[in-house]
Design a protein around this motif. Structure first.
Motif, short mmCIF file in Angstrom:
data_model
loop_
_atom_site.label_atom_id
_atom_site.label_comp_id
_atom_site.label_asym_id
_atom_site.label_seq_id
_atom_site.Cartn_x
_atom_site.Cartn_y
_atom_site.Cartn_z
N PRO A 26 0.80 -1.22 0.00
CA PRO A 26 0.00 0.00 0.00
C PRO A 26 0.84 1.28 0.00
O PRO A 26 0.32 2.36 -0.28
CB PRO A 26 -0.80 -0.12 1.30
CG PRO A 26 0.13 -0.84 2.22
CD PRO A 26 0.89 -1.81 1.35
N LYS A 78 3.54 1.26 -4.27
CA LYS A 78 2.64 0.41 -5.06
C LYS A 78 3.40 -0.31 -6.17
O LYS A 78 4.44 0.14 -6.65
CB LYS A 78 1.49 1.24 -5.63
CG LYS A 78 0.60 1.83 -4.53
CD LYS A 78 -0.61 2.51 -5.12
CE LYS A 78 -1.48 3.11 -4.03
NZ LYS A 78 -1.99 2.08 -3.10
N ALA A 114 2.28 -7.37 1.43
CA ALA A 114 2.16 -5.92 1.59
C ALA A 114 3.56 -5.31 1.63
O ALA A 114 4.48 -5.81 0.97
CB ALA A 114 1.36 -5.60 2.85
#
Length: 308
Positions: A202, A205, A234
């Motif tokens: 997040p 990206k 992530a």
């Protein structure tokens, strides 16, 4: 050095400036160096476990973990934290404002040069990093200057300039910073680059990772750039990615006895230097009661020769 511990035949030492070293217990065994830069807001401590884990599979490598200077970061409301350079924002335009990146680039270059002064060729050194540290590693490693060698013979003095790439660059969850000022030093286009990135990152990206790869290949001529994605990951590192990093390191830094560093002859060392080397080797108990320099010299010589 404030603290010292031993694991897997390596010794972990912490220096006063925040740098952590994970090095072979016998310094004479070192034939490669891996510099790992942490991410924004972290310190070298955040990657000690990773370095120690990798060291168990790379007994000839020294790991150097520097800590970034503490400075204000615009994106984090001006809060001061360990940061390799200022980050204004995560969008492409904001990524052009990287105050402090030149100083950090110079610091990494100095670390590389220091290892080369020990006798390591540049192609036995890897730059690695996570997030902002990976960005700095890419930015620095592809823009290294040429190395100049002067040959003083009996006749004329000749100077030759050679372009030697690093053994490789590793960036995890990273990107290319300050793209408008970036270039690849001619001759370094084939530097092996491993870029690992999570599909659900997040913060940085996946599109930023893809764009970084495209920029280096299409605009600057990089020829050895591997981008591998990790489903569901992530802004982090998972075991598979770490295993891929180890595979990459084995490929670009295979064992090479001919590249061992050049250590100072124990006979030319001071008593203080001898005691420090003996202590790092874990031989302090064997030196108890020593009175003469000759005894310290013989002990260290035997250790470096693998006879202890």
């Amino acid at each position: 050095m404030s603290s010292r511990s031993s694991t897997h035949g390596h010794v972990t030492t912490r220096q006063g400036d925040g740098t952590i070293l994970v090095s072979p217990r016998n310094e004479a065994d070192q034939s490669a160096s891996i510099i790992i830069c942490h991410g924004l807001g972290d310190t070298a401590e955040g990657f000690v476990d990773v370095a120690e884990q990798l060291s168990s599979q790379l007994p000839y490598a020294k790991f150097i973990l520097p800590t970034a200077p503490t400075q204000k970061v615009t994106m984090n409301m001006g809060m001061a934290m360990p940061s390799w350079y200022d980050i204004v924002g995560l969008d492409k335009r904001s990524n052009e404002f990287c105050k402090g990146i030149d100083d950090s680039q110079a610091k990494l270059t100095h670390l590389i040069n220091s290892e080369m002064e020990l006798g390591l060729p540049r192609n036995r050194i890897v730059l690695a990093g996570f997030s902002q540290g990976g960005a700095l590693s890419l930015y620095t490693g592809m823009q290294l200057s040429s190395s100049t060698t002067t040959n003083n013979g009996d006749a004329d003095t000749t100077t030759s300039t050679t372009i030697t790439p690093l053994a490789g660059i590793i960036l995890l969850s990273g990107y290319l910073p300050h793209a408008s000022a970036f270039h690849i030093t001619p001759g370094l286009e084939n530097t092996p680059i491993f870029h690992g990135h999570g599909t659900l990152d997040p913060l940085v990206k996946l599109e930023a990772a893809n764009e970084s790869r495209s920029t280096l290949i299409e605009q600057h001529g990089a020829t050895n750039y591997t981008l591998k994605t990790y489903q569901g990951l992530a802004h982090s590192i998972n075991p598979q990615e770490l295993a891929d990093v180890l595979d990459f390191l084995h490929k670009v830094l295979p064992p090479n006895e001919e590249c061992k560093i050049k250590l100072k002859d124990p006979r030319q060392m001071s008593i203080k230097e001898l005691k420090a080397a003996i202590g790092k080797a874990g031989l302090g108990n064997r030196a108890v009661g020593f009175m003469e320099k000759r005894e310290f010299v013989e002990l260290l010589q035997l250790f470096r020769q693998g006879k202890l």
